[in-house]
Design an enzyme around this catalytic site. Structure first.
Site, PDB file in Angstrom:
ATOM      1  N   ASP A   1       1.010  -1.185  -0.142  1.00  0.00           N
ATOM      2  CA  ASP A   1      -0.191  -0.165  -0.047  1.00  0.00           C
ATOM      3  C   ASP A   1       0.900   1.248   0.152  1.00  0.00           C
ATOM      4  O   ASP A   1       0.534   2.238  -0.617  1.00  0.00           O
ATOM      5  CB  ASP A   1      -0.872   0.174   1.238  1.00  0.00           C
ATOM      6  CG  ASP A   1      -1.949  -0.985   1.234  1.00  0.00           C
ATOM      7  OD1 ASP A   1      -1.403  -2.385   1.222  1.00  0.00           O
ATOM      8  OD2 ASP A   1      -3.096  -0.751   1.519  1.00  0.00           O
TER       9      ASP A   1
ATOM     10  N   ASN B   1       4.561  -7.917   6.039  1.00  0.00           N
ATOM     11  CA  ASN B   1       3.162  -7.511   5.461  1.00  0.00           C
ATOM     12  C   ASN B   1       2.589  -6.263   5.855  1.00  0.00           C
ATOM     13  O   ASN B   1       2.305  -5.544   5.274  1.00  0.00           O
ATOM     14  CB  ASN B   1       2.184  -8.684   5.971  1.00  0.00           C
ATOM     15  CG  ASN B   1       0.761  -8.690   5.236  1.00  0.00           C
ATOM     16  OD1 ASN B   1       0.071  -9.734   4.970  1.00  0.00           O
ATOM     17  ND2 ASN B   1       0.085  -7.471   5.545  1.00  0.00           N
TER      18      ASN B   1
ATOM     19  N   ARG C   1       6.001 -12.958   7.283  1.00  0.00           N
ATOM     20  CA  ARG C   1       5.436 -13.013   5.719  1.00  0.00           C
ATOM     21  C   ARG C   1       5.900 -11.584   5.561  1.00  0.00           C
ATOM     22  O   ARG C   1       5.623 -10.387   6.261  1.00  0.00           O
ATOM     23  CB  ARG C   1       4.111 -13.408   5.506  1.00  0.00           C
ATOM     24  CG  ARG C   1       2.950 -12.675   6.162  1.00  0.00           C
ATOM     25  CD  ARG C   1       1.702 -13.094   5.498  1.00  0.00           C
ATOM     26  NE  ARG C   1       0.668 -12.232   6.043  1.00  0.00           N
ATOM     27  CZ  ARG C   1       0.047 -12.419   7.120  1.00  0.00           C
ATOM     28  NH1 ARG C   1       0.097 -13.341   8.115  1.00  0.00           N
ATOM     29  NH2 ARG C   1      -1.099 -11.812   7.594  1.00  0.00           N
TER      30      ARG C   1
ATOM     31  N   ARG D   1      -3.538 -17.185  10.994  1.00  0.00           N
ATOM     32  CA  ARG D   1      -3.028 -15.816  10.879  1.00  0.00           C
ATOM     33  C   ARG D   1      -3.590 -15.417  12.264  1.00  0.00           C
ATOM     34  O   ARG D   1      -5.057 -15.533  12.316  1.00  0.00           O
ATOM     35  CB  ARG D   1      -3.939 -15.001   9.860  1.00  0.00           C
ATOM     36  CG  ARG D   1      -3.285 -15.235   8.448  1.00  0.00           C
ATOM     37  CD  ARG D   1      -3.774 -14.611   7.480  1.00  0.00           C
ATOM     38  NE  ARG D   1      -5.325 -15.215   7.368  1.00  0.00           N
ATOM     39  CZ  ARG D   1      -6.424 -14.694   6.768  1.00  0.00           C
ATOM     40  NH1 ARG D   1      -6.238 -13.413   6.448  1.00  0.00           N
ATOM     41  NH2 ARG D   1      -7.499 -14.930   6.637  1.00  0.00           N
ATOM     42  N   PRO D   2      -3.122 -14.689  13.147  1.00  0.00           N
ATOM     43  CA  PRO D   2      -3.429 -14.227  14.497  1.00  0.00           C
ATOM     44  C   PRO D   2      -4.784 -13.283  14.148  1.00  0.00           C
ATOM     45  O   PRO D   2      -5.740 -13.414  14.977  1.00  0.00           O
ATOM     46  CB  PRO D   2      -2.282 -13.397  15.080  1.00  0.00           C
ATOM     47  CG  PRO D   2      -1.355 -14.353  14.686  1.00  0.00           C
ATOM     48  CD  PRO D   2      -1.579 -14.778  12.769  1.00  0.00           C
ATOM     49  N   GLU D   3      -4.472 -12.438  13.157  1.00  0.00           N
ATOM     50  CA  GLU D   3      -5.543 -11.224  12.894  1.00  0.00           C
ATOM     51  C   GLU D   3      -6.849 -11.781  12.265  1.00  0.00           C
ATOM     52  O   GLU D   3      -8.067 -11.110  12.311  1.00  0.00           O
ATOM     53  CB  GLU D   3      -4.930 -10.040  12.052  1.00  0.00           C
ATOM     54  CG  GLU D   3      -5.019 -10.360  10.584  1.00  0.00           C
ATOM     55  CD  GLU D   3      -3.761 -11.370  10.248  1.00  0.00           C
ATOM     56  OE1 GLU D   3      -3.115 -11.880  11.065  1.00  0.00           O
ATOM     57  OE2 GLU D   3      -3.559 -11.711   8.767  1.00  0.00           O
TER      58      GLU D   3
ATOM     59  N   ASP E   1      -5.502 -11.507  -0.706  1.00  0.00           N
ATOM     60  CA  ASP E   1      -6.115 -12.183   0.104  1.00  0.00           C
ATOM     61  C   ASP E   1      -7.508 -11.804   0.007  1.00  0.00           C
ATOM     62  O   ASP E   1      -7.650 -10.903   0.674  1.00  0.00           O
ATOM     63  CB  ASP E   1      -5.271 -12.078   1.325  1.00  0.00           C
ATOM     64  CG  ASP E   1      -5.193 -10.745   1.851  1.00  0.00           C
ATOM     65  OD1 ASP E   1      -4.567  -9.856   1.119  1.00  0.00           O
ATOM     66  OD2 ASP E   1      -5.360 -10.546   3.107  1.00  0.00           O
TER      67      ASP E   1
ATOM     68  N   GLU F   1     -11.484   1.318  -0.188  1.00  0.00           N
ATOM     69  CA  GLU F   1     -10.330   0.517  -0.228  1.00  0.00           C
ATOM     70  C   GLU F   1     -10.082  -0.357  -1.713  1.00  0.00           C
ATOM     71  O   GLU F   1      -9.567  -0.534  -2.407  1.00  0.00           O
ATOM     72  CB  GLU F   1      -9.888  -0.630   0.758  1.00  0.00           C
ATOM     73  CG  GLU F   1     -11.054  -1.712   1.022  1.00  0.00           C
ATOM     74  CD  GLU F   1     -10.677  -2.665   1.684  1.00  0.00           C
ATOM     75  OE1 GLU F   1     -11.620  -3.496   2.346  1.00  0.00           O
ATOM     76  OE2 GLU F   1      -9.533  -3.036   2.037  1.00  0.00           O
TER      77      GLU F   1
ATOM     78  N   GLU G   1     -13.588 -11.202   4.158  1.00  0.00           N
ATOM     79  CA  GLU G   1     -13.868 -11.487   5.560  1.00  0.00           C
ATOM     80  C   GLU G   1     -13.799  -9.963   6.426  1.00  0.00           C
ATOM     81  O   GLU G   1     -14.214 -10.451   7.825  1.00  0.00           O
ATOM     82  CB  GLU G   1     -12.501 -12.323   6.175  1.00  0.00           C
ATOM     83  CG  GLU G   1     -11.187 -11.896   6.086  1.00  0.00           C
ATOM     84  CD  GLU G   1     -10.123 -12.739   6.363  1.00  0.00           C
ATOM     85  OE1 GLU G   1      -8.905 -12.308   6.660  1.00  0.00           O
ATOM     86  OE2 GLU G   1     -10.126 -13.970   6.115  1.00  0.00           O
TER      87      GLU G   1
HETATM   88  O1  LIG Z   1      -4.841  -2.384   2.594  1.00  0.00           O
HETATM   89  C1  LIG Z   1      -4.302  -3.308   3.737  1.00  0.00           C
HETATM   90  C2  LIG Z   1      -4.090  -4.558   3.129  1.00  0.00           C
HETATM   91  O2  LIG Z   1      -5.834  -5.075   3.372  1.00  0.00           O
HETATM   92  C3  LIG Z   1      -5.837  -6.395   2.861  1.00  0.00           C
HETATM   93  O3  LIG Z   1      -5.144  -7.339   3.451  1.00  0.00           O
HETATM   94  C4  LIG Z   1      -4.884  -7.236   4.926  1.00  0.00           C
HETATM   95  O4  LIG Z   1      -5.783  -7.642   5.794  1.00  0.00           O
HETATM   96  C5  LIG Z   1      -5.934  -9.324   5.879  1.00  0.00           C
HETATM   97  C6  LIG Z   1      -7.046  -9.621   6.843  1.00  0.00           C
HETATM   98  O5  LIG Z   1      -6.786  -8.879   7.908  1.00  0.00           O
HETATM   99  C7  LIG Z   1      -4.648  -9.796   6.187  1.00  0.00           C
HETATM  100  O6  LIG Z   1      -4.665 -11.243   6.341  1.00  0.00           O
HETATM  101  C8  LIG Z   1      -3.584  -9.330   5.348  1.00  0.00           C
HETATM  102  O7  LIG Z   1      -2.455  -9.787   5.752  1.00  0.00           O
HETATM  103  C9  LIG Z   1      -3.533  -7.736   5.232  1.00  0.00           C
HETATM  104  O8  LIG Z   1      -2.556  -7.322   4.292  1.00  0.00           O
HETATM  105  C10 LIG Z   1      -5.639  -6.530   1.615  1.00  0.00           C
HETATM  106  O9  LIG Z   1      -5.928  -7.875   1.029  1.00  0.00           O
HETATM  107  C11 LIG Z   1      -4.228  -6.283   1.173  1.00  0.00           C
HETATM  108  O10 LIG Z   1      -3.793  -6.135  -0.112  1.00  0.00           O
HETATM  109  C12 LIG Z   1      -3.872  -4.874   1.787  1.00  0.00           C
HETATM  110  O11 LIG Z   1      -2.456  -4.615   1.473  1.00  0.00           O
END
Ligand SMILES: OC[C@H]1O[C@H](O[C@H]2O[C@H](CO)[C@@H](O)[C@H](O)[C@H]2O)[C@H](O)[C@@H](O)[C@@H]1O
Length: 651
Positions: free
Chosen positions: A155, A191, A200, A265-267, A301, A498, A513
């Site tokens: 991002d 990430n 990751r 994934r914890p989140e 994702d 987004e 999700e």
């Molecule tokens: O805009 C931020 C990111 O949002 C999404 O992914 C994020 O949320 C997921 C679920 O909580 C998480 O598992 C993932 O690792 C996060 O990056 C989106 O899919 C991403 O592309 C974006 O960078």
């Protein structure tokens, strides 16, 4: 051997406390809990947890768990203090490039949004890192927004593009410096800026971030200071993400997304555990978790792009095989990184290093050409390591080598013509709200009908960068739709999303999700970039007074004067020049367009109604307005089916 957990923390990454709280489903969004701050140390909190479990005979109710969380954690977002970017200004020069008053005003409001998206960490985070899941960084950052309250790796590329247009150089440079510091501490960029993301990464765009900083500031000392860190990040990807691919009797090195940690994934803990219920053995559950985390690393994702079921992209999350797919975009980015590192080292006089990266770049160029390019299809395609076959599905990322310049530029016309033919065949330009992510309706957020800002950017800039007229026209058309559709949402909601819906003008994205988030970092950066590039000619609405492509997204051929006679002349001239297959004005279709236009209150246009049938593409150009334009490229059949139907854009 056993893989490590997603991080060491027994609060935020693994263990019975995380499992108990997350499986209780206390919050609508699983990310809420792992973003909370500990009131006391992790050890004391674990003692309190054990006491609660003992008191409840290891069967706590939801209320018991909620009480435990309330007593031991502060709410999410506790790590930040008030911050107003010191380099923010209300009238950056790029605004002057935007001629349309409505778009100009909008861009000015987008510039103001940075004030809401800035985050600065409290000193306490630095001193008591163990009480927080956020990864401490010295400089304030611009976050995506909503539930995404920390930096996100890929991002940040589009955020920094926007910041530079807003002339917020010190904020932009601060974010890049944070990344450098993180690579030195962790070895790569996670990430996102939370410890639970620390096993990751995301699409590796740090080196291109430095490139845009250099374009803007040309700070060679900054480059010299950080070049080793850039080498280190590139090495991380080469070492941990590449595989050897045997293809047509040759061996090529290509990159793919992966994961080397244990557990969900914890989140999104509960979500992942629930999918894993489909598998009996722990090993199979762990395989699924790895595929989920690898997909998160890709930034997509989740998406049918990573499903493999009988060598198709059908299925669901249980069919994720992210690690078995060689993605076009990741390899295009790796190739670009090698080229940029070659350029950077050349600039710094590091001849040996420059030579090393020249070689790496050449090897990626060859591998992309030999394994991913397909002459017969006319585009680059992802490759399945399972079946050793290409995955012939449309994704905007299929054309990402145009964006990164990773194809033989000496044969540019050949590649671009093939790609335009491909795009015509897959007909991705028929949607009113941009380019869809895929054509699969899986319900996942990186699938049809969602349209994502970074993908529009890669698609548009990839075509535009070629400098070839047909590709530039195509890029202009998509950029126009994207800007207008985002603007429509802004007019309704005063919000940037987004993701959007490609199939609906002004439509919101959905699926996946979590609920669609507003803010939004990369969306703002992409719109600012498009307004900067096209703002001198782009209008908020087309000649018919609507923003929708249904009545005609501007195709680009603006031909002065007025009236059908002029239009016909232009069309005939185009035919003579070979631009159009042949011209005909089918009376029935012309009539139906007139009726539709009248329905839309446009009947008074005296020269409305000329239809041009583009045989080669089976598309139609529609004339109208005071000035003649070649407008929509909607397929003939679609225009016919729209005849008399109610406006499909309205929800
Ligand atoms: O805009 C931020 C990111 O949002 C999404 O992914 C994020 O949320 C997921 C679920 O909580 C998480 O598992 C993932 O690792 C996060 O990056 C989106 O899919 C991403 O592309 C974006 O960078």
């Amino acid at each position: 051997s056993k893989l490590p957990p997603t991080c060491d923390s027994v609060i935020y990454c693994h263990g019975p406390l995380l499992d108990t709280v997350q499986m209780a489903g206390l919050y609508n969004d699983s990310k809420t809990f792992v973003d909370m701050k500990l009131k006391l140390s992790a050890n004391i909190t674990m003692e309190h947890f054990k006491e609660m479990m003992a008191r409840t005979g290891s069967h706590p109710t939801k209320a018991d768990i909620q009480e435990f969380v309330n007593q031991n954690f502060d709410p999410e977002g506790s790590e930040f203090e008030e911050w107003r970017p010191t380099d923010w200004k209300d009238n950056p020069a790029f605004l002057q490039r935007i001629k349309d008053p409505l778009l100009h005003q909008w861009a000015s409001e987008l510039n103001r949004l940075w004030l809401q998206l800035g985050r600065k960490m409290k000193d306490d985070v630095k001193m008591n890192q163990d009480l927080y899941s956020i990864i401490y960084v010295d400089n304030p950052v611009i976050v995506p927004g909503g539930r995404f309250r920390e930096f996100y790796y890929w991002d940040s590329y589009w955020i920094i593009k926007g910041l530079l247009l807003s002339e917020m150089r010190s904020t932009a440079k601060g974010m890049v410096s944070n990344f450098m510091n993180i690579v030195e501490r962790i070895g790569f960029i996670p990430n996102g800026g939370r410890i639970y993301y620390a096993m990751r990464s995301q699409p590796p765009l740090l080196i291109p971030m430095v490139q845009i900083i250099m374009e803007d500031m040309d700070d060679v000392e900054f480059l010299r200071q950080h070049i080793h860190t850039l080498d280190k990040e590139f090495d991380f990807w080469m070492t941990n993400h590449t595989v050897e691919v045997d293809h047509d009797g040759h061996r090529y090195t290509l990159a793919r997304y992966t994961d080397q940690s244990q557990g969900p994934r914890p989140e999104s803990y509960k979500e992942d555990v629930d999918v894993a219920r489909h598998f009996d053995s722990n090993d199979m559950k762990e395989e699924l978790y790895a595929e989920l985390k690898a997909a998160a690393e890709s930034g997509w994702d989740f998406s049918s792009r990573w499903f493999i079921l009988n060598d198709t992209n059908k299925g669901n999350l249980t069919n994720l095989k992210t690690r078995s797919i060689i993605p076009v975009d990741l390899n295009a980015i790796m190739c670009w990184n090698a080229q940029l590192l070659r350029d950077f080292h050349t600039r710094l006089g590091n001849i040996d290093k420059a030579e090393y990266y020249r070689n790496v770049h050449a090897r990626f160029m060859e591998a992309i050409e030999k394994v991913l390019w397909h002459e017969d299809v006319g585009v680059w395609l992802d490759y399945s390591l399972e079946s050793r076959r290409r995955r012939d599905y449309f994704y905007p990322s299929n054309i990402s080598p145009l964006w990164t310049g990773c194809y033989d530029l000496a044969r540019k016309e050949y590649y671009v013509n093939r790609v335009i033919n491909y795009l015509d065949k897959v007909k991705v330009d028929i949607f009113d709200g941009g380019i869809p992510t895929t054509f699969e309706h899986s319900g996942e957020q990186w699938d049809y009908p969602n349209a994502w800002p970074p993908l529009q950017y890669i698609f548009v800039m990839g075509l535009a960068n070629t400098g070839l007229p047909e590709a530039m026209r195509y890029a202009n058309e998509i950029a126009t739709k994207w800007v207008r559709s985002n603007f429509e949402v802004w007019k309704q909601k005063t919000a940037m999303l987004e993701k959007y819906d490609a199939t609906i003008f002004g439509g919101f994205g959905g699926g996946g999700e979590y609920v669609v988030q507003t803010g939004f970092g990369w969306t703002n950066g992409v719109i600012m970039s498009m307004l900067n590039k096209y703002g001198d000619a782009l209008s908020a609405a087309d000649a018919f007074g609507t923003g929708a492509a249904e009545s005609g997204a501007v195709y680009g051929a603006h031909v002065g004067a007025s009236g059908v006679a002029t239009a016909l002349l232009v069309v005939l001239a185009s035919v003579a020049a070979g631009a159009l297959g042949h011209v005909t004005c089918p009376a029935r279709v012309t009539q139906s367009m007139r009726e539709r236009s009248r329905g839309a209150g446009l009947g008074s246009r005296r020269d409305l109604g000329l239809m041009v049938y583009r045989k080669r593409r089976d598309y139609i150009g529609v004339s109208g307005g005071e000035d003649y334009k070649l407008l929509s490229r909607r397929p003939y059949t679609e225009l016919r089916s729209l005849n008399g139907a109610s406006n499909p854009r309205q929800r």
